[in-house]
Design a protein around this motif. Structure first.
Motif, PDB file in Angstrom:
ATOM      1  N   SER A 105       2.831  -1.414  -9.707  1.00  0.00           N
ATOM      2  CA  SER A 105       2.527  -0.003  -9.949  1.00  0.00           C
ATOM      3  C   SER A 105       1.112   0.338  -9.496  1.00  0.00           C
ATOM      4  O   SER A 105       0.882   1.377  -8.874  1.00  0.00           O
ATOM      5  N   LEU A 106       0.171  -0.538  -9.783  1.00  0.00           N
ATOM      6  CA  LEU A 106      -1.223  -0.312  -9.394  1.00  0.00           C
ATOM      7  C   LEU A 106      -1.346  -0.225  -7.873  1.00  0.00           C
ATOM      8  O   LEU A 106      -2.014   0.661  -7.349  1.00  0.00           O
ATOM      9  N   LEU A 107      -0.673  -1.133  -7.165  1.00  0.00           N
ATOM     10  CA  LEU A 107      -0.699  -1.100  -5.705  1.00  0.00           C
ATOM     11  C   LEU A 107      -0.162   0.230  -5.180  1.00  0.00           C
ATOM     12  O   LEU A 107      -0.734   0.843  -4.279  1.00  0.00           O
ATOM     13  N   GLU A 108       0.935   0.680  -5.752  1.00  0.00           N
ATOM     14  CA  GLU A 108       1.554   1.916  -5.287  1.00  0.00           C
ATOM     15  C   GLU A 108       0.679   3.130  -5.600  1.00  0.00           C
ATOM     16  O   GLU A 108       0.648   4.095  -4.829  1.00  0.00           O
ATOM     17  N   GLN A 109      -0.090   3.073  -6.703  1.00  0.00           N
ATOM     18  CA  GLN A 109      -1.036   4.155  -7.006  1.00  0.00           C
ATOM     19  C   GLN A 109      -2.106   4.272  -5.911  1.00  0.00           C
ATOM     20  O   GLN A 109      -2.658   5.341  -5.685  1.00  0.00           O
ATOM     21  N   HIS A 110      -2.396   3.159  -5.237  1.00  0.00           N
ATOM     22  CA  HIS A 110      -3.405   3.143  -4.174  1.00  0.00           C
ATOM     23  C   HIS A 110      -2.783   3.306  -2.789  1.00  0.00           C
ATOM     24  O   HIS A 110      -3.445   3.070  -1.780  1.00  0.00           O
ATOM     25  N   GLY A 111      -1.515   3.701  -2.740  1.00  0.00           N
ATOM     26  CA  GLY A 111      -0.878   3.989  -1.463  1.00  0.00           C
ATOM     27  C   GLY A 111      -0.265   2.794  -0.761  1.00  0.00           C
ATOM     28  O   GLY A 111       0.201   2.919   0.376  1.00  0.00           O
ATOM     29  N   PHE A 112      -0.255   1.619  -1.406  1.00  0.00           N
ATOM     30  CA  PHE A 112       0.396   0.451  -0.814  1.00  0.00           C
ATOM     31  C   PHE A 112       1.904   0.641  -0.924  1.00  0.00           C
ATOM     32  O   PHE A 112       2.407   1.148  -1.926  1.00  0.00           O
ATOM     33  N   SER A 157       5.877  -7.976  -2.192  1.00  0.00           N
ATOM     34  CA  SER A 157       4.727  -7.872  -1.294  1.00  0.00           C
ATOM     35  C   SER A 157       4.585  -6.416  -0.869  1.00  0.00           C
ATOM     36  O   SER A 157       5.566  -5.675  -0.808  1.00  0.00           O
ATOM     37  N   HIS A 158       3.343  -6.028  -0.651  1.00  0.00           N
ATOM     38  CA  HIS A 158       3.022  -4.645  -0.317  1.00  0.00           C
ATOM     39  C   HIS A 158       2.072  -4.607   0.877  1.00  0.00           C
ATOM     40  O   HIS A 158       1.290  -5.536   1.078  1.00  0.00           O
ATOM     41  N   ARG A 159       2.142  -3.520   1.606  1.00  0.00           N
ATOM     42  CA  ARG A 159       1.230  -3.278   2.731  1.00  0.00           C
ATOM     43  C   ARG A 159       0.370  -2.065   2.394  1.00  0.00           C
ATOM     44  O   ARG A 159       0.823  -1.127   1.740  1.00  0.00           O
ATOM     45  N   PRO A 160      -0.871  -2.069   2.879  1.00  0.00           N
ATOM     46  CA  PRO A 160      -1.720  -0.890   2.633  1.00  0.00           C
ATOM     47  C   PRO A 160      -1.211   0.317   3.404  1.00  0.00           C
ATOM     48  O   PRO A 160      -0.353   0.188   4.281  1.00  0.00           O
ATOM     49  N   PRO A 161      -1.740   1.490   3.084  1.00  0.00           N
ATOM     50  CA  PRO A 161      -1.318   2.691   3.816  1.00  0.00           C
ATOM     51  C   PRO A 161      -1.478   2.506   5.325  1.00  0.00           C
ATOM     52  O   PRO A 161      -2.420   1.858   5.783  1.00  0.00           O
ATOM     53  N   GLY A 165     -11.293   0.931   6.547  1.00  0.00           N
ATOM     54  CA  GLY A 165     -10.331   1.514   5.624  1.00  0.00           C
ATOM     55  C   GLY A 165      -9.534   0.462   4.870  1.00  0.00           C
ATOM     56  O   GLY A 165      -9.282   0.597   3.670  1.00  0.00           O
ATOM     57  N   LEU A 166      -9.119  -0.602   5.586  1.00  0.00           N
ATOM     58  CA  LEU A 166      -8.404  -1.699   4.924  1.00  0.00           C
ATOM     59  C   LEU A 166      -9.289  -2.366   3.869  1.00  0.00           C
ATOM     60  O   LEU A 166      -8.843  -2.639   2.756  1.00  0.00           O
ATOM     61  N   LEU A 167     -10.537  -2.624   4.243  1.00  0.00           N
ATOM     62  CA  LEU A 167     -11.477  -3.247   3.310  1.00  0.00           C
ATOM     63  C   LEU A 167     -11.667  -2.359   2.080  1.00  0.00           C
ATOM     64  O   LEU A 167     -11.598  -2.833   0.942  1.00  0.00           O
ATOM     65  N   ASP A 168     -11.875  -1.066   2.280  1.00  0.00           N
ATOM     66  CA  ASP A 168     -12.055  -0.143   1.159  1.00  0.00           C
ATOM     67  C   ASP A 168     -10.806  -0.070   0.284  1.00  0.00           C
ATOM     68  O   ASP A 168     -10.902   0.033  -0.943  1.00  0.00           O
ATOM     69  N   ALA A 169      -9.623  -0.116   0.902  1.00  0.00           N
ATOM     70  CA  ALA A 169      -8.377  -0.091   0.130  1.00  0.00           C
ATOM     71  C   ALA A 169      -8.279  -1.320  -0.770  1.00  0.00           C
ATOM     72  O   ALA A 169      -7.904  -1.223  -1.946  1.00  0.00           O
ATOM     73  N   VAL A 170      -8.637  -2.474  -0.236  1.00  0.00           N
ATOM     74  CA  VAL A 170      -8.589  -3.709  -1.032  1.00  0.00           C
ATOM     75  C   VAL A 170      -9.631  -3.680  -2.144  1.00  0.00           C
ATOM     76  O   VAL A 170      -9.347  -4.057  -3.286  1.00  0.00           O
ATOM     77  N   VAL A 171     -10.839  -3.212  -1.837  1.00  0.00           N
ATOM     78  CA  VAL A 171     -11.887  -3.108  -2.858  1.00  0.00           C
ATOM     79  C   VAL A 171     -11.430  -2.174  -3.983  1.00  0.00           C
ATOM     80  O   VAL A 171     -11.610  -2.480  -5.173  1.00  0.00           O
ATOM     81  N   GLY A 172     -10.807  -1.061  -3.633  1.00  0.00           N
ATOM     82  CA  GLY A 172     -10.321  -0.120  -4.644  1.00  0.00           C
ATOM     83  C   GLY A 172      -9.258  -0.731  -5.535  1.00  0.00           C
ATOM     84  O   GLY A 172      -9.296  -0.593  -6.765  1.00  0.00           O
ATOM     85  N   VAL A 173      -8.300  -1.432  -4.935  1.00  0.00           N
ATOM     86  CA  VAL A 173      -7.233  -2.074  -5.710  1.00  0.00           C
ATOM     87  C   VAL A 173      -7.815  -3.169  -6.597  1.00  0.00           C
ATOM     88  O   VAL A 173      -7.471  -3.281  -7.782  1.00  0.00           O
ATOM     89  N   GLU A 174      -8.703  -3.985  -6.033  1.00  0.00           N
ATOM     90  CA  GLU A 174      -9.275  -5.087  -6.807  1.00  0.00           C
ATOM     91  C   GLU A 174     -10.074  -4.569  -7.991  1.00  0.00           C
ATOM     92  O   GLU A 174      -9.929  -5.045  -9.119  1.00  0.00           O
ATOM     93  N   SER A 175     -10.895  -3.562  -7.779  1.00  0.00           N
ATOM     94  CA  SER A 175     -11.695  -2.982  -8.865  1.00  0.00           C
ATOM     95  C   SER A 175     -10.802  -2.384  -9.953  1.00  0.00           C
ATOM     96  O   SER A 175     -11.056  -2.577 -11.148  1.00  0.00           O
TER      97      SER A 175
END
Length: 198
Positions: A118-125, A133-137, A144-154
């Motif tokens: 659910s958390l991944l999907e909230q971040h557009g994965f 398994s999920h892929r980023p937007p 953008g990929l780095l920022d997406a991962v930082v956002g999900v991890e945080s």
């Protein structure tokens, strides 16, 4: 640019357990902060990379934390995606709820629980056919990929979920840095939209 070049300070881990720091903007005393915390300065393709050899998670956590707090006095443009520094006084962390892997410009996230999916999907994965398994937007560049991962991890850590980010860097010799350090300006840095602080 390399993955490690998008922020003033990048902290990560190699697959073989080294903690490393790349400084992309000159800051007075930053190298000394790192060496005082136990990191070793190494020349790496014309750049200086700071390494902490494999050890106990508690030691890596304390040394990296000491360095990070000192570096935050100089810049807030800092990303920490290291898995080697994750330690808790309650004991060894359990198997992570979420694994994120960088590999040849592709990011894959593997969720262990419904909460992490659910958390991944909230971040557009977006989920793959197996649902785990999920892929980023789509359409994100490297930053953008780095920022997406930082956002999900945080976000995951804020909810008490364990995360392990694999950067696809097997050893310190494979740390990807570009030789642009000498031309980096020393003025104030822009604060990025997303960053992870310890």
């Amino acid at each position: 640019m390399a993955l490690t070049d998008h922020h003033d300070v990048f902290i990560g881990s190699t697959d073989d357990g080294y903690t490393f720091v790349v400084l992309n903007r000159r800051r007075p005393g930053a190298g000394r902060l790192l060496t005082d915390a136990g990191f070793t300065a190494r020349d790496h393709h014309g750049r200086t990379v700071y390494l902490l050899p494999p050890g106990t998670p508690q030691e890596a956590h304390e040394r990296a934390g000491q360095a990070m707090y000192g570096l935050l006095e100089h810049t807030h443009d800092l990303v920490d995606l290291s898995w080697t520094t994750r330690w808790s006084p309650q004991g060894p962390p359990p198997e992570p709820d979420l694994r994120v892997q960088f590999s040849d410009g592709i990011v894959t996230a593997t969720a262990k629980t419904a909460a992490t999916r659910s958390l991944l999907e909230q971040h557009g994965f977006t989920p793959s056919a197996d649902g785990f398994s999920h892929r980023p937007p789509a359409g994100l560049d490297e930053r953008g990929l780095l920022d997406a991962v930082v956002g999900v991890e945080s976000h995951a850590y804020a909810h008490g979920l364990g995360v392990r980010v694999g950067l696809g860097i097997p050893t310190p010799a494979a740390i990807p840095v570009t030789a642009r350090h000498a031309t980096v300006p020393t003025g104030p840095a822009a604060i990025p939209a997303r960053r992870h602080r310890r």
